[in-house]
Design a protein around this motif. Structure first.
Motif, short mmCIF file in Angstrom:
data_model
loop_
_atom_site.label_atom_id
_atom_site.label_comp_id
_atom_site.label_asym_id
_atom_site.label_seq_id
_atom_site.Cartn_x
_atom_site.Cartn_y
_atom_site.Cartn_z
N ILE A 171 66.01 -44.01 19.17
CA ILE A 171 67.61 -43.29 18.38
C ILE A 171 68.24 -44.83 17.93
CG2 ILE A 171 69.55 -42.87 19.42
CD1 ILE A 171 67.78 -40.48 19.81
N THR A 172 68.95 -44.33 16.86
CA THR A 172 69.71 -45.39 16.24
C THR A 172 71.17 -44.73 16.50
OG1 THR A 172 69.72 -44.34 14.08
CG2 THR A 172 67.73 -46.24 14.65
N PHE A 173 71.97 -45.57 16.29
CA PHE A 173 73.66 -45.18 15.99
C PHE A 173 73.71 -44.16 15.06
CE2 PHE A 173 77.57 -45.47 13.96
CZ PHE A 173 78.33 -45.19 15.26
N GLY A 174 73.09 -44.50 14.01
CA GLY A 174 73.22 -43.48 12.70
C GLY A 174 72.79 -42.24 13.00
N ALA A 175 71.53 -42.04 13.59
CA ALA A 175 70.80 -40.92 13.99
C ALA A 175 71.68 -40.05 14.99
CB ALA A 175 69.51 -41.11 14.36
N LEU A 176 71.97 -40.97 16.12
CA LEU A 176 72.73 -40.14 17.08
C LEU A 176 74.21 -39.65 16.64
CD1 LEU A 176 72.60 -39.66 20.15
CD2 LEU A 176 73.88 -41.77 20.57
N ALA A 177 75.04 -40.47 15.82
CA ALA A 177 76.34 -40.03 15.61
C ALA A 177 76.25 -38.88 14.47
CB ALA A 177 76.94 -41.21 14.63
N VAL A 178 75.39 -38.90 13.45
CA VAL A 178 75.11 -37.79 12.71
C VAL A 178 74.66 -36.62 13.44
CG1 VAL A 178 73.90 -36.85 10.63
CG2 VAL A 178 74.91 -39.42 10.48
N THR A 179 73.85 -36.75 14.42
CA THR A 179 73.33 -35.39 15.00
C THR A 179 74.39 -34.84 15.86
OG1 THR A 179 70.94 -36.32 15.35
CG2 THR A 179 71.61 -34.80 16.89
N VAL A 180 75.21 -35.63 16.39
CA VAL A 180 76.31 -34.89 17.28
C VAL A 180 77.39 -34.54 16.29
CG1 VAL A 180 78.39 -35.70 18.48
CG2 VAL A 180 76.14 -36.71 19.19
N LEU A 181 77.67 -34.98 15.16
CA LEU A 181 78.53 -34.41 14.00
C LEU A 181 77.74 -33.13 13.55
CD1 LEU A 181 79.70 -37.34 11.65
CD2 LEU A 181 80.95 -36.40 13.27
N ASN A 182 76.63 -33.02 12.84
CA ASN A 182 76.06 -32.14 12.59
C ASN A 182 75.63 -30.69 13.54
OD1 ASN A 182 76.71 -32.70 9.85
ND2 ASN A 182 74.57 -33.79 9.69
N GLN A 183 75.27 -31.06 14.69
CA GLN A 183 74.86 -30.29 15.68
C GLN A 183 76.00 -29.77 16.56
OE1 GLN A 183 71.86 -28.54 15.03
NE2 GLN A 183 71.74 -30.09 13.20
N ALA A 184 76.75 -30.59 17.06
CA ALA A 184 77.77 -30.18 17.92
C ALA A 184 79.06 -29.66 17.20
CB ALA A 184 77.96 -31.29 18.95
N LEU A 185 79.63 -30.81 16.64
CA LEU A 185 81.20 -30.60 16.11
C LEU A 185 81.10 -29.54 14.93
CD1 LEU A 185 82.47 -34.15 15.93
CD2 LEU A 185 83.06 -32.41 17.48
N ARG A 186 80.16 -29.69 13.83
CA ARG A 186 80.23 -28.61 12.70
C ARG A 186 79.99 -27.28 13.08
NH1 ARG A 186 79.83 -30.33 7.93
NH2 ARG A 186 78.58 -32.21 8.10
N PRO A 187 79.32 -26.81 14.17
CA PRO A 187 79.00 -25.57 14.41
C PRO A 187 80.49 -25.12 14.95
CG PRO A 187 76.98 -26.45 15.13
CD PRO A 187 77.98 -27.55 14.78
N LEU A 188 81.11 -25.64 16.08
CA LEU A 188 82.14 -25.43 16.43
C LEU A 188 83.17 -25.20 15.57
CD1 LEU A 188 84.03 -25.33 19.29
CD2 LEU A 188 84.68 -27.47 18.54
#
Length: 195
Positions: free
Chosen positions: A99-116
């Motif tokens: 995992i990297t910071f970038g991958a983790l941050a973008v995954t949370v944005l796109n997969q948790a925040l964006r759908p909500l």
């Protein structure tokens, strides 16, 4: 777990195992061996998360749903800014189980925040547009038939952000800023009392 020390002498892990559960996606897990740019970026995003309404649990009848959604939305700009400033150093190429910071941050944005936000922002906006001018916005929002359902979704995403924040704090070598300051700090060891 191997640790290195920061300038203040606090131990920071050389590597951590990250586990963040994202609704509808599942568990994002991997080994994170942060470089210095990732540690700095982790601290910046952690400071943002620790000071936002988006990581504070909303009790029944507390808070404002619009404010929570706005706080979630603003994390996109904050995270993009951090990613731009640190560049590819926060997303080094690693193996598939890393995992990297970038991958983790973008995954949370796109997969948790964006759908909500994609589901609920337009629904709440449409309801708000119908509010009579003589009705209090907070009372009107609390009267919405979908308010409880949105609160539950906010709570689920809040859980993801708290998991993310804990990983970021570990990488940054920070104390737990999400815990209320009314608790002993640092926590007393058994039988020691508050220092």
């Amino acid at each position: 777990m191997r640790r290195i020390r920061n300038a203040a002498g606090r131990a920071r892990p050389k590597q951590i195992t990250v586990r963040v559960t994202i609704p509808m996606l599942g568990e994002v897990t991997g080994l994170w061996e942060p470089v210095e740019a990732e540690r700095k970026a982790a601290w910046e995003l952690y400071a943002e998360l620790a000071t936002r309404v988006s990581t504070v649990e909303l009790g029944p009848g507390e808070g404002f749903l619009r404010e929570a959604l706005t706080s979630f939305y603003s994390l996109f700009a904050t995270t993009r800014d951090i990613l731009r400033r640190y560049g590819p150093d926060v997303a080094p190429r690693r193996g598939p189980d890393h995992i990297t910071f970038g991958a983790l941050a973008v995954t949370v944005l796109n997969q948790a925040l964006r759908p909500l936000l994609a589901a609920w922002h337009p629904r709440l906006a449409a309801y708000e547009a119908l509010r009579p001018s003589d009705v209090d916005p907070v009372a009107y929002e609390r009267g919405w038939e979908h308010a409880q359902e949105l609160r539950e979704e906010i709570s689920r995403v809040r859980g993801v952000l708290v998991e993310l924040a804990k990983a970021l704090a570990e990488v940054a070598g920070s104390a737990d800023l999400l815990r209320p300051a009314t608790h002993a700090y640092p926590p007393p060891r058994s039988g020691d009392g508050v220092r």
